[in-house]
Enzyme design. Structure first.
Site, mmCIF file in Angstrom:
data_model
loop_
_atom_site.group_PDB
_atom_site.id
_atom_site.type_symbol
_atom_site.label_atom_id
_atom_site.label_comp_id
_atom_site.label_asym_id
_atom_site.label_seq_id
_atom_site.Cartn_x
_atom_site.Cartn_y
_atom_site.Cartn_z
ATOM 1 C CD GLU A 1 41.574 33.312 46.888
ATOM 2 O OE1 GLU A 1 41.438 32.298 46.209
ATOM 3 O OE2 GLU A 1 42.416 33.398 47.800
ATOM 4 C CG HIS B 1 42.665 42.594 16.808
ATOM 5 N ND1 HIS B 1 42.521 43.139 15.550
ATOM 6 C CD2 HIS B 1 43.760 43.180 17.348
ATOM 7 C CE1 HIS B 1 43.501 44.004 15.339
ATOM 8 N NE2 HIS B 1 44.268 44.055 16.421
ATOM 9 C CE LYS C 1 39.044 24.691 48.863
ATOM 10 N NZ LYS C 1 39.995 25.104 49.897
#
Ligand code: PA5
Length: 435
Positions: A288, A309, A423
């Site tokens: 951010e 793995h 948003k």
């Protein structure tokens, strides 16, 4: 005083020491902007002096609230998203037993909500809360974030039904803005104990405010030691002026040097599973802060040896775009030796007497060697051990380095305009008035 060390010796396959050192003037200038408060986003620099300036009265009140709620809670539901929960979760998961949910060591067990909208998550949570005594800490700086608001409405309704409205009020703590936002309004109207997130501290830099301190104390950990670690690291970050002496400046310099030389992805590598939320917190902090204007290293993480793995093949042999930042813990808290077995059917008697740490260290060394030879530069960040004090150091180190690194990159590390895009779309799709 224990200290964090940043080792760049495994980066020479991509940048030599001189290239890193050449960034010193820029890194110094970035640090100066941070300390003088004359860079971009300078109204969000409250975290720089936070460990020194923490309000003692607030801390005492917080400890008293924690003691009061501990007496009547088997669980504490911490509601928050992003910077309003990742810091607390990082510290708690690093310090508590991996099996704390089953062991229940006498402190309330912390569970999280408001960080997801998964419906099954909430139905399972409510079923659990039916038969556990619990309290709630609801955290939102803006006080208007949808995910924690929805979670709080659901959990509050359950709490009030279970205990009645008056007792529910005594089991809720709100952490939010000093003056504004829906959560602030609710807390004032209902009379919940309230703690303030300072105006000048952004969410992802807020772990050393009540946002992190309250849940961490509730889980039974020593917040004074955490703050002491941060204070001591602050001194180093502020006072030391060379890359060798100042780990935050070194980290900021090396990751910028690598970025300028074509590296696009930084993977945090932890060698023990209890540090997985250190990586999650770090991803938010750096992602951010730096991911803007089409710039910035993409923060990613793996845990070894588990992910060797699954991701090991790609790191060794896939597209050459990443560096690794490996967190090395010198002395783990416990030792488990490999026992002997006369028959040796599994063929691992050569490990007898070695502790898992020795084996894990060899796995880490082997990984570094392999990845470096495969063209992946590796930075090592070494800490003596993992406890409240060293976590306080790590928190401050990563925050300070993030500010310096962001300014060196040429972005404002303290805003997050990109978070708003989803948003707006979500509100439109949900038919929120005004969207
Ligand atoms: O770092 C940030 O600012 C964000 O991640 C916020 O912490 C997150 O969006 C939650 O916001 P709020 O605390 O306002 O609910």
């Amino acid at each position: 005083m224990n200290q964090i060390t940043v080792k760049t010796v495994h980066c020479t396959n991509k940048v030599d020491e001189k290239t890193i050192t050449q960034l010193l003037p820029e890194v110094k200038a970035a640090k100066k902007h941070l300390l003088n408060g004359d860079g971009a986003g300078n109204d969000f620099l409250g975290w720089v002096n936070l460990p020194e300036e923490i309000d003692g009265e607030m801390l005492n009140r917080l400890k008293a609230d924690v003691a009061r709620l501990k007496g009547k809670s088997q669980l504490m539901v911490v509601i928050g998203i992003g910077g309003s929960y990742l810091g607390a979760r990082m510290v708690i998961e690093a310090l508590q037993s991996e099996f704390a949910a089953i062991e229940r060591n006498g402190n309330p067990y912390i569970i999280y909500a408001g960080h997801t909208l998964g419906e099954d998550y909430y139905s399972q949570l409510l079923q659990l809360l039916d038969h556990e005594d619990y309290s709630v800490t609801v955290i939102s700086k803006s006080g208007t974030t949808t995910e924690p608001a929805v979670a709080f409405r659901i959990v509050k309704a359950h709490l009030e039904k279970k205990y009645g409205k008056e007792e529910a009020k005594k089991r809720i703590i709100a952490i939010t803005d000093a003056r504004k936002g829906a959560l602030h309004e609710i807390a004032v109207q209902e009379g919940y104990p309230m703690y303030v997130i300072p105006d000048n501290v952004g969410g992802r830099f807020s772990v050393l405010t009540p946002v992190g301190l309250l849940p961490i104390a509730m889980a039974g950990f020593d917040i004074d030691r955490l703050l002491q670690g941060a204070r001591d690291m602050r001194k180093v970050c502020i006072e030391k002026e060379t890359l060798e002496e100042n780990p935050a400046m070194m980290y900021a310099a090396v990751r910028n040097a690598l970025y300028r030389n074509g590296i696009k992805v930084e993977m945090m590598v932890s060698c023990q599973p209890n540090l997985r939320y250190l990586a999650e917190w770090w991803k938010q902090l750096y992602g951010e802060s730096e991911g803007k204007e089409h710039k910035g290293l993409l923060p990613h993480s793996i845990s070894i040896t588990t992910d060797l793995h699954s991701m090991g093949q790609y790191v060794q042999d896939g597209e050459r775009l990443m560096m690794e930042t490996m967190i090395r813990v010198k002395s783990p808290a416990t030792h488990v030796p490999v026992p002997t077995d006369e028959q040796n059917l599994d063929g691992i008697n050569y490990l007898v007497g070695k502790s898992l740490t020795e084996i894990n260290d060899c796995a880490a060394e082997g990984t570094i060697e392999a990845h470096v030879s495969g063209g992946v530069p590796v930075v090592e960040i070494e800490t003596e051990r993992i406890d409240e004090y060293t976590l306080g150091q790590l928190i401050y180190f990563f925050e300070f380095a993030c500010g310096v690194s962001g300014y060196t990159l040429g972005v404002n590390p303290f805003d997050q305009p990109g978070v708003e895009a989803y948003k707006r779309n979500m509100f439109r799709l949900l038919g929120k008035p005004g969207f």
